[in-house]
Design an enzyme around this catalytic site. Structure first.
Site, PDB file in Angstrom:
ATOM      1  N   GLY A 249      21.796   1.341  34.371  1.00  0.00           N
ATOM      2  CA  GLY A 249      20.609  -0.118  34.942  1.00  0.00           C
ATOM      3  C   GLY A 249      19.922  -0.717  33.411  1.00  0.00           C
TER       4      GLY A 249
ATOM      5  N   LYS B 126       3.985  16.315  29.967  1.00  0.00           N
ATOM      6  CA  LYS B 126       5.387  15.200  29.856  1.00  0.00           C
ATOM      7  C   LYS B 126       5.137  14.441  28.628  1.00  0.00           C
ATOM      8  CE  LYS B 126       7.180  14.798  34.662  1.00  0.00           C
ATOM      9  NZ  LYS B 126       7.684  14.014  35.207  1.00  0.00           N
TER      10      LYS B 126
ATOM     11  N   TYR C 105      -9.132   5.500  12.980  1.00  0.00           N
ATOM     12  CA  TYR C 105      -9.171   5.527  14.657  1.00  0.00           C
ATOM     13  C   TYR C 105      -7.762   4.993  14.683  1.00  0.00           C
ATOM     14  CZ  TYR C 105      -9.714   0.543  12.418  1.00  0.00           C
ATOM     15  OH  TYR C 105      -9.031  -0.689  11.365  1.00  0.00           O
TER      16      TYR C 105
ATOM     17  N   SER D 247       0.489  -2.309   7.344  1.00  0.00           N
ATOM     18  CA  SER D 247      -0.247  -2.883   8.574  1.00  0.00           C
ATOM     19  C   SER D 247       0.366  -2.750   8.927  1.00  0.00           C
ATOM     20  CB  SER D 247      -0.693  -4.513   8.668  1.00  0.00           C
ATOM     21  OG  SER D 247      -0.899  -4.900   9.705  1.00  0.00           O
TER      22      SER D 247
ATOM     23  N   GLU E 181       1.102  -1.469   0.194  1.00  0.00           N
ATOM     24  CA  GLU E 181      -0.124   0.000   0.045  1.00  0.00           C
ATOM     25  C   GLU E 181       0.626   1.282   0.039  1.00  0.00           C
ATOM     26  OE1 GLU E 181      -2.112   0.119   3.489  1.00  0.00           O
ATOM     27  OE2 GLU E 181      -4.166   1.758   2.998  1.00  0.00           O
TER      28      GLU E 181
ATOM     29  N   LYS F  29      -9.122   2.750  -2.366  1.00  0.00           N
ATOM     30  CA  LYS F  29      -9.460   2.003  -2.075  1.00  0.00           C
ATOM     31  C   LYS F  29     -10.809   1.827  -1.151  1.00  0.00           C
ATOM     32  CE  LYS F  29      -7.180   0.689   3.472  1.00  0.00           C
ATOM     33  NZ  LYS F  29      -6.315   1.793   4.300  1.00  0.00           N
TER      34      LYS F  29
ATOM     35  N   CYS G 118      -5.429  -2.656   2.023  1.00  0.00           N
ATOM     36  CA  CYS G 118      -5.398  -2.955   3.950  1.00  0.00           C
ATOM     37  C   CYS G 118      -6.653  -3.773   4.459  1.00  0.00           C
ATOM     38  CB  CYS G 118      -4.772  -1.598   4.110  1.00  0.00           C
ATOM     39  SG  CYS G 118      -3.605  -2.233   5.884  1.00  0.00           S
TER      40      CYS G 118
ATOM     41  N   ASP H 142      17.456  -0.935  31.809  1.00  0.00           N
ATOM     42  CA  ASP H 142      16.257  -0.146  30.451  1.00  0.00           C
ATOM     43  C   ASP H 142      17.893   0.669  29.150  1.00  0.00           C
ATOM     44  OD1 ASP H 142      14.152   0.083  31.411  1.00  0.00           O
ATOM     45  OD2 ASP H 142      14.240   1.636  32.865  1.00  0.00           O
TER      46      ASP H 142
END
Lengths: 589, 589
Positions: B339, B560, B115, B173, B41, B109, B145, B341
């Site tokens: 750490g 933030k 959404y 997708s 697509e 399409k 799609c 992360d």
């Protein structure tokens, strides 16, 4: 027939507060003899509620809020905007018609905007019919915001097929400079084409980047302006009209649209039988013990329009005030450099909040001139705000020292310049963290466009007051503000006359790296606001080398803008939700 | 009948580059004996092109790109996704069918998603008819799609009313963990309900926050999986099918939809008469002198699915690689704290880019433990990346000294903690500015949710690698990565076992201010991803006090997140374009 236009300022998500203000305004309108009172689009939820509408419990609470208001519709008809869940995932942008103590009718917005700042297709299903309220004194065609913007749309259909004498439109129409005039022209045509009164109730207030300007109006069936409400402030406007007298004026015709028209009979005078006058609200208000503050009812007239500069200035004031108040800040702080951007921002903040709620900080470096430092002091003194001085020198020296091994053999460049801006950003944020102050950023639209700003530096802060104000307009607004009081105004002449500079290296001026601002702003207008191509802008007479340079800067700085603070939108296309460009983007054109 | 599924990775806005890769893949597919080659697509523009589609000249350039490809459709039929301007402001998300040297048909399409991360109503008008291509060897129903996701939709209609033997769907997708499995289940049902082959060509790559996972598949008319392409990498997959043999399998019936079906006769073998085999592209490619790199054609088979952890890890690698490459960065830098992360982020970066393109910086303070400092060194050594040490002590001292008058009489609090994080952010940004490195941020989704991160501090950077990875999944991914090689893996056991801490004050741990991460992640899943109310989450057995505390933190920290770097989406709802909540928002529920 007496109508009350409740030009109110809702707060998004504050269902209890919004509902209690609606209740108070209904009572005030009835006390003033109104038969109908109308509130803005989505008054109960605030506008735009965005993804709150995707929460089932939010919709449930909105429905409860409307239910709690029905008993207030006692001898008066109230039209209240609210998001409504019709079941099976069909949510509508609705207007609940409250009369005789119950919900007498519901209108569902037909035309949902899904362009620019709007995402209504994301949230709402469109309605499927035009609604006309048959009252003893008039037939009222009811619609919502976008519905009225299209010729041969719901308005004409209500008037021509549904024989409405009066069109009542409830709106939350996002402001940009000059929008009020455009709206009046459109509504004038619509009234004339429909041969009906047009009563347009627009909300007011600031919601994140959006401003709503109030400016409710009433047009007669010949397109004559009868009433204009104030811009940028709340009002409860009383308007007497005689719609039946307009019957013979209206042209006959058919509408090209084919929504079915539903006519619902309502009697505004119907009492809310069996209910107490003062409802025990289903939605408890946290401020239930204090009376909600609403504007006093006043007889409407034609308020003169503000000048273009006054209009934008008032929009900025409203944006600051509402962002601060609705987010429960007590105090704001901003860096005052001695330049025109921060001076103007300080004026707006003081005019919006009062000088006691604004702190300024001057943060000189080795590159700050005596002139700018002095101008910062003068501006603060003129505005009556406290000015804190924090030198960035020792921190700057410590950074340079720390980075010496990493930077070995490299000459100073933007890295060192940005460090200075970031130290200033950190100092402001430290004050924010320590005292709970909101940091206002002071960058203008021209800088935001080309990335002439330091991410996490002068871009650091919670709200960007003049983010959508091009530099050339900054000058006009500064002159406007200075002209509001006897000479000299708050902004020193030297601030206005000095060539703009970031003062991050010796003898730097903005024009070292940017085209002259009048040229820059023309390119930004063409490329950003009007989506013109390089080719088109060059064809309009701007040198190709300048156009390509600026367009490349605009494209390359998308990543910076994505991390910018939200700020007040005053143009038809701001760097906000109305401009959604990919960061990863190789298109050049 | 031999099909080629061109599972390629386009770059948004790189019309010349995308087009030249399509041209090369058409030639490779023909050389491999394919009669039909299909691209994802919006292959020409890249996906999603967002507001680029609002530019007339962009649409014009897309049309030119398609025109330049027609001559390549010489003895082969090519299906290419492209945004097309149909005039009068009607833009469609289209599939151009190229055959015999011209555009033989265009499909628009029908179902536009609007959404979650999708905004297609903002850009596109839906098509109005189902398209079936009548080839000598099969009737091919073509769709795009979203079209294939709905039962009784365009797919069934093409098969049942349009007698298509094979449905060809071209997609981009967006990935989230487990999406591939969901997609296979849906496509299996669709093939069975339609009684037709389903050939699903999905693109691959990273585009800002979105990942596309490839994973193209072919299902037989009884719902049997025939082919599965690789996840997260490009491929040119050759598939032989015999659609006519399926004719008797297909059930008969009628579709409840009522789009008209258009049948267009095409012959994939048709030559591009009169045109040279190699087209002089109307869109000049900047890399025209170098051959575009495309994957080699390979016979498709069923590639095994990755494990859940491997899948997410590969998604993160692809996200980093594509953001870096498509934005023309050579090198990345990140803070390595010791750490988990930052250790995981470093692994992803090294696996995506190679150790020579990654720099780490350790920035100890008075509160850094010897353990974390040592772990940072071990991790860097294990990964073979350079580790720069920059102490933040002298800068921190200078800040405290500068702020002494302003902070007089106040005890240390979050202001001083945030200063440390911001110094680290500034040091990384200084390196970024000096050397052109991209700063990767290392915060996880659990922290982003509750605001346990410093704006302009550890949040400072260009790309947030694990922004959508909850802390509990961070641990699983660390274990997964360590397990990829003989013990010990790159992440030290002590990094995994030590209680997480920001180390911004003495003896601080995350659990001082947050609930345990397993509980926190459950609340985030319920509140953020599933939009549950406090009431519902409490009813599911989590203590109300914890739920209210966490939900309040999530709501309060919207400001933030609005200024956070974009990062890779791996869940059905990330803190990105799929979650649009107002900052100014008083709703609590």
């Amino acid at each position: 027939m007496r109508l009350a236009l409740a030009q109110l300022d809702p707060t998004v998500g504050d269902l209890a507060g919004n509902t209690s203000r609606v209740r108070a305004a209904i009572a005030a309108a009835r006390a003033a003899g109104a038969q109908v009172v109308a509130f803005p689009e989505l008054m109960i939820s605030g506008y735009p509620p965005e993804d709150l509408v995707l929460k089932d419990h939010f919709l449930h609470d909105c429905a409860e809020a409307v239910a709690s208001l029905t008993v207030a519709a006692d001898g008066i008809l109230a039209v209240v905007g609210v998001p409504l869940d019709q079941g099976e995932g069909r949510i509508s942008n609705a207007a609940a018609v409250l009369s005789g103590g119950h919900v007498a009718a519901v209108y569902h917005k037909l035309l949902l905007p899904n362009y620019a700042v709007f995402d209504e297709d994301r949230y709402f299903h469109p309605g499927s019919r035009v609604l006309v309220l048959q009252c003893p004194e008039a037939r009222i065609g009811l619609n919502i915001c976008e519905d009225i913007w299209y010729p041969c749309g719901p308005t004409e259909e209500a008037a021509l097929l549904g024989r409405a004498d009066l069109i009542l439109n409830i709106s939350m129409s996002p402001y940009h400079a000059g929008k009020g005039r455009e709206r009046e022209e459109m509504l004038c045509r619509r009234a004339r084409d429909a041969g009906a009164y047009v009563v347009y109730v627009n909300g007011v207030g600031g919601q994140d980047e959006l401003i709503f300007d109030g400016h409710s109006v009433v047009f007669g069936p010949e397109g004559d302006l009868l009433v204009r409400g104030p811009q940028f402030q709340e009002a409860l406007l009383l308007v007497d009209v005689d719609p039946l007298a307009a019957r013979d004026v209206r042209g006959k015709g058919t509408s090209p649209h084919s929504w079915p028209v539903e006519v619902v009979e309502v009697d505004p005078a119907a009492p809310a039988a069996g209910s107490p006058r003062v409802a025990a609200g289903a939605v408890p208000s946290p401020a239930a013990t204090t009376e909600p503050v609403i504007p006093e009812a006043e007889t409407a007239h034609i308020v003169p329009l503000l000048s273009p500069e006054a209009e934008v200035y008032r929009a900025l004031m409203l944006g600051v005030r509402d962002y601060v108040e609705k987010n429960d800040f007590r105090h704001v702080v901003l860096g005052l450099s001695g330049g025109i951007d921060s001076a103007l921002t300080a004026c707006v903040a003081v005019d919006a909040l009062g000088c006691g709620r604004v702190n300024a900080v001057t943060m000189p470096s080795r590159y700050s001139s005596a002139g700018t430092r002095f101008d910062a002091e003068i501006t603060a003194a003129n505005l009556g705000i406290e000015l804190l001085e924090l030198s960035i020198e020792s921190v700057f020296a410590a950074y340079l020292d720390t980075l010496t091994p990493a930077f070995a053999g490299r000459s100073p460049d933007a890295a060192e310049e940005n460090l200075q801006a970031r130290i200033r950003g950190n100092l402001l944020m430290a004050l924010s963290n320590k005292f709970g102050w909101l940091v206002l950023t002071t960058g203008n639209k021209s800088e935001m466009a080309v990335g002439y700003a330091t991410l996490y530096g002068d871009m650091a802060g919670g709200f960007a007051v003049i983010k959508d104000v091009p530099k050339t307009l900054v000058y006009r607004l500064a002159d406007y503000r200075n002209g509001l009081q006897p000479r000299p105004g708050p902004i020193p002449a030297s601030t206005i006359e000095r060539p703009p500079s970031a003062e991050l290296r010796p003898d730097q001026t903005d024009q070292d790296s940017l085209p002259p601002y009048d040229l820059l702003d023309r390119i930004i207008q063409a490329y950003v606001v009007e989506d013109q191509s390089v080719q088109q802008i060059v064809a309009a007479g701007i040198p190709r080398v300048e156009v390509e340079r600026v367009v490349t800067m605009i494209d390359r700085n998308e990543y910076k803008r994505r991390q910018a603070a939200p700020g007040i939108r005053i143009t038809p296309k701001a760097f906000g939700k109305d401009r959604r460009l990919p960061i990863t983007n190789r298109y050049r054109g």
